[in-house]
Motif scaffolding. Structure first.
Motif, PDB file in Angstrom:
ATOM      1  N   PHE A 103      -0.893   0.171  -1.092  1.00  0.00           N
ATOM      2  CA  PHE A 103       0.962   0.702  -0.713  1.00  0.00           C
ATOM      3  C   PHE A 103       0.257   1.529  -1.132  1.00  0.00           C
ATOM      4  O   PHE A 103       0.557   3.161  -1.552  1.00  0.00           O
ATOM      5  CB  PHE A 103       1.791  -0.563  -0.971  1.00  0.00           C
ATOM      6  CG  PHE A 103       2.469   0.862  -1.861  1.00  0.00           C
ATOM      7  CD1 PHE A 103       4.010   0.407  -0.815  1.00  0.00           C
ATOM      8  CD2 PHE A 103       3.448   1.018  -2.837  1.00  0.00           C
ATOM      9  CE1 PHE A 103       5.278   1.494  -0.799  1.00  0.00           C
ATOM     10  CE2 PHE A 103       4.359   1.275  -3.045  1.00  0.00           C
ATOM     11  CZ  PHE A 103       6.065   1.451  -2.060  1.00  0.00           C
ATOM     12  N   ILE A 104      -0.063   1.486  -3.256  1.00  0.00           N
ATOM     13  CA  ILE A 104      -0.721   2.930  -3.801  1.00  0.00           C
ATOM     14  C   ILE A 104      -0.864   4.133  -3.075  1.00  0.00           C
ATOM     15  O   ILE A 104      -0.606   5.406  -3.573  1.00  0.00           O
ATOM     16  CB  ILE A 104      -1.152   2.640  -5.303  1.00  0.00           C
ATOM     17  CG1 ILE A 104       0.345   1.522  -6.303  1.00  0.00           C
ATOM     18  CG2 ILE A 104      -0.741   3.324  -6.187  1.00  0.00           C
ATOM     19  CD1 ILE A 104       0.134   0.692  -6.941  1.00  0.00           C
ATOM     20  N   LYS A 105      -1.620   3.532  -2.570  1.00  0.00           N
ATOM     21  CA  LYS A 105      -3.301   4.713  -2.460  1.00  0.00           C
ATOM     22  C   LYS A 105      -2.325   5.111  -0.849  1.00  0.00           C
ATOM     23  O   LYS A 105      -2.884   6.352  -0.921  1.00  0.00           O
ATOM     24  CB  LYS A 105      -4.192   3.646  -1.623  1.00  0.00           C
ATOM     25  CG  LYS A 105      -5.595   4.291  -0.872  1.00  0.00           C
ATOM     26  CD  LYS A 105      -6.464   3.745  -0.886  1.00  0.00           C
ATOM     27  CE  LYS A 105      -7.833   5.044   0.287  1.00  0.00           C
ATOM     28  NZ  LYS A 105      -7.402   3.957   1.628  1.00  0.00           N
ATOM     29  N   LYS A 106      -1.542   4.570  -0.003  1.00  0.00           N
ATOM     30  CA  LYS A 106      -0.767   5.192   1.116  1.00  0.00           C
ATOM     31  C   LYS A 106      -0.198   6.183   0.804  1.00  0.00           C
ATOM     32  O   LYS A 106       0.567   7.168   1.259  1.00  0.00           O
ATOM     33  CB  LYS A 106      -0.258   3.878   2.032  1.00  0.00           C
ATOM     34  CG  LYS A 106       0.295   4.629   3.462  1.00  0.00           C
ATOM     35  CD  LYS A 106       0.459   3.598   4.350  1.00  0.00           C
ATOM     36  CE  LYS A 106      -0.643   2.820   4.970  1.00  0.00           C
ATOM     37  NZ  LYS A 106       0.526   1.503   5.656  1.00  0.00           N
ATOM     38  N   ARG A 107       0.297   5.944  -0.076  1.00  0.00           N
ATOM     39  CA  ARG A 107       1.949   6.586  -0.786  1.00  0.00           C
ATOM     40  C   ARG A 107       1.466   7.400  -1.227  1.00  0.00           C
ATOM     41  O   ARG A 107       2.179   8.699  -1.132  1.00  0.00           O
ATOM     42  CB  ARG A 107       3.436   5.619  -1.528  1.00  0.00           C
ATOM     43  CG  ARG A 107       3.702   6.029  -2.374  1.00  0.00           C
ATOM     44  CD  ARG A 107       4.912   5.092  -2.980  1.00  0.00           C
ATOM     45  NE  ARG A 107       3.901   5.379  -4.061  1.00  0.00           N
ATOM     46  CZ  ARG A 107       5.292   4.573  -5.044  1.00  0.00           C
ATOM     47  NH1 ARG A 107       6.913   4.373  -4.733  1.00  0.00           N
ATOM     48  NH2 ARG A 107       4.959   4.316  -6.358  1.00  0.00           N
ATOM     49  N   ARG A 108       0.253   7.827  -2.036  1.00  0.00           N
ATOM     50  CA  ARG A 108      -0.236   8.755  -2.819  1.00  0.00           C
ATOM     51  C   ARG A 108      -0.614  10.254  -1.877  1.00  0.00           C
ATOM     52  O   ARG A 108      -0.570  11.224  -2.108  1.00  0.00           O
ATOM     53  CB  ARG A 108      -1.558   8.605  -3.378  1.00  0.00           C
ATOM     54  CG  ARG A 108      -2.084   9.327  -5.047  1.00  0.00           C
ATOM     55  CD  ARG A 108      -2.625   9.162  -5.070  1.00  0.00           C
ATOM     56  NE  ARG A 108      -2.324   8.060  -6.589  1.00  0.00           N
ATOM     57  CZ  ARG A 108      -2.737   7.333  -6.480  1.00  0.00           C
ATOM     58  NH1 ARG A 108      -3.704   6.119  -7.084  1.00  0.00           N
ATOM     59  NH2 ARG A 108      -2.696   6.099  -8.291  1.00  0.00           N
ATOM     60  N   GLU A 109      -1.275   9.184  -0.085  1.00  0.00           N
ATOM     61  CA  GLU A 109      -1.947  10.168   0.459  1.00  0.00           C
ATOM     62  C   GLU A 109      -0.714  10.824   1.440  1.00  0.00           C
ATOM     63  O   GLU A 109      -0.723  12.357   1.832  1.00  0.00           O
ATOM     64  CB  GLU A 109      -2.191   8.932   1.475  1.00  0.00           C
ATOM     65  CG  GLU A 109      -4.348   9.069   1.536  1.00  0.00           C
ATOM     66  CD  GLU A 109      -4.570   7.921   1.658  1.00  0.00           C
ATOM     67  OE1 GLU A 109      -3.815   7.312   3.175  1.00  0.00           O
ATOM     68  OE2 GLU A 109      -5.759   7.057   1.528  1.00  0.00           O
ATOM     69  N   LEU A 110       0.163  10.034   1.434  1.00  0.00           N
ATOM     70  CA  LEU A 110       1.386  10.822   1.707  1.00  0.00           C
ATOM     71  C   LEU A 110       2.107  11.205   1.291  1.00  0.00           C
ATOM     72  O   LEU A 110       3.210  12.450   1.861  1.00  0.00           O
ATOM     73  CB  LEU A 110       2.237   9.509   2.657  1.00  0.00           C
ATOM     74  CG  LEU A 110       2.100   8.471   3.408  1.00  0.00           C
ATOM     75  CD1 LEU A 110       2.959   7.696   3.794  1.00  0.00           C
ATOM     76  CD2 LEU A 110       2.025   9.517   5.134  1.00  0.00           C
ATOM     77  N   THR A 115      10.414   9.494  -2.805  1.00  0.00           N
ATOM     78  CA  THR A 115      11.655   8.720  -1.112  1.00  0.00           C
ATOM     79  C   THR A 115      11.669   7.194  -0.709  1.00  0.00           C
ATOM     80  O   THR A 115      12.019   6.536  -0.386  1.00  0.00           O
ATOM     81  CB  THR A 115      11.074   9.444   0.072  1.00  0.00           C
ATOM     82  OG1 THR A 115      10.327   9.937   0.606  1.00  0.00           O
ATOM     83  CG2 THR A 115      12.370  10.768  -0.256  1.00  0.00           C
ATOM     84  N   THR A 116       9.596   6.621  -1.523  1.00  0.00           N
ATOM     85  CA  THR A 116       9.405   5.431  -1.001  1.00  0.00           C
ATOM     86  C   THR A 116       9.806   4.769  -1.935  1.00  0.00           C
ATOM     87  O   THR A 116       8.733   5.400  -3.040  1.00  0.00           O
ATOM     88  CB  THR A 116       7.589   5.742  -0.042  1.00  0.00           C
ATOM     89  OG1 THR A 116       7.479   6.782   0.450  1.00  0.00           O
ATOM     90  CG2 THR A 116       7.076   4.456   0.229  1.00  0.00           C
ATOM     91  N   ALA A 117      10.510   3.940  -1.794  1.00  0.00           N
ATOM     92  CA  ALA A 117      10.477   2.931  -2.802  1.00  0.00           C
ATOM     93  C   ALA A 117       9.510   1.865  -2.793  1.00  0.00           C
ATOM     94  O   ALA A 117       8.763   1.343  -1.685  1.00  0.00           O
ATOM     95  CB  ALA A 117      11.879   1.928  -2.469  1.00  0.00           C
ATOM     96  N   VAL A 118       9.369   1.048  -3.980  1.00  0.00           N
ATOM     97  CA  VAL A 118       8.629   0.353  -4.197  1.00  0.00           C
ATOM     98  C   VAL A 118       8.559  -1.120  -3.454  1.00  0.00           C
ATOM     99  O   VAL A 118      10.182  -0.860  -2.859  1.00  0.00           O
ATOM    100  CB  VAL A 118       7.845  -0.006  -5.640  1.00  0.00           C
ATOM    101  CG1 VAL A 118       7.852  -1.442  -6.354  1.00  0.00           C
ATOM    102  CG2 VAL A 118       7.419   0.927  -6.700  1.00  0.00           C
ATOM    103  N   PRO A 119       8.138  -1.833  -2.693  1.00  0.00           N
ATOM    104  CA  PRO A 119       8.831  -3.111  -2.477  1.00  0.00           C
ATOM    105  C   PRO A 119       9.434  -3.607  -2.883  1.00  0.00           C
ATOM    106  O   PRO A 119       9.538  -4.027  -4.254  1.00  0.00           O
ATOM    107  CB  PRO A 119       7.494  -3.992  -1.760  1.00  0.00           C
ATOM    108  CG  PRO A 119       6.190  -3.129  -1.729  1.00  0.00           C
ATOM    109  CD  PRO A 119       6.696  -1.837  -2.883  1.00  0.00           C
TER     110      PRO A 119
END
Length: 205
Positions: A103-110, A115-119
């Motif tokens: 999740f962290i990797k994806k959020r960083r890439e994006l 705007t992306t909340a933690v689960p």
């Protein structure tokens, strides 16, 4: 003209142990209680006329300490509480880095931490929206000149970031320490906030 004193709560064990606390109800630790006494003493001579606090224990304890010298009605507002960090709450940073690596990797890439909340949690964008709505509501409904607001690091960062129009990744360029004071000046005629003081911790020295 209105002066708004944004105060972060005193220290908690989660602060020390680098545990994500979010909007979990964590009390002050012994050092935090001591800090609350010190900031209360500093605010003793401030002409505070109204007072607001987040509904979370760590903020309430800090607000009550300050208020014992002023004896004001304490307005308790849920919208002043810290960002909800959903599933991360109660976990250490290293646990989160392991369990949510993908999740962290994806959020960083994006490049989308804003705007992306933690689960199960709240986004920084949503936090900023409610923090500013709360601040504007206080300014609109308050006839007093000196207003104290006891809240959380994330909330104060969101407010400052909003006023300065800072992109989210630039908001690590300043800190908000436990029991620090950040002062905003609001001019009614210009309808704008000015930052007078940021992260003042002189009382802890």
């Amino acid at each position: 003209t209105m002066y708004l004193y944004l105060i972060r709560h005193g220290q908690t064990d989660a602060n020390v142990n680098k545990i994500y606390q979010g909007n979990a109800n964590v009390p002050l630790n012994d050092k935090g209680k001591e800090q609350a006494k010190v900031i209360a003493w500093r605010f003793k001579s401030y002409p505070i006329e109204s007072m607001y606090s987040s509904n979370l224990e760590r903020a309430l304890e800090t607000a009550r300490a300050i208020n014992q010298y002023h004896d004001l009605t304490l307005n308790i507002e849920n919208d002043l509480q810290e960002i909800s960090l959903g599933e991360w709450q109660g976990k250490t940073r290293s646990q989160v880095e392991k369990e949510y690596a993908e999740f962290i990797k994806k959020r960083r890439e994006l490049d989308d931490i804003y705007t992306t909340a933690v689960p199960g949690g709240e986004s920084y964008q949503a936090l900023e929206k409610r923090a500013m709505a709360m601040l504007n509501a206080i300014v609109d409904t308050n006839k007093h000149e000196h207003v104290a607001i006891v809240t959380h690091g994330g909330v104060i960062k969101a407010i400052i970031g909003h006023i300065l129009n800072l992109p989210h990744q630039k908001r690590n360029a300043f800190d908000i320490y436990n029991t620090s004071i950040t002062v905003l000046k609001y001019s009614e005629d210009k309808q704008r906030f000015k930052i007078k003081v940021l992260n003042d911790t002189a009382h802890l020295e």
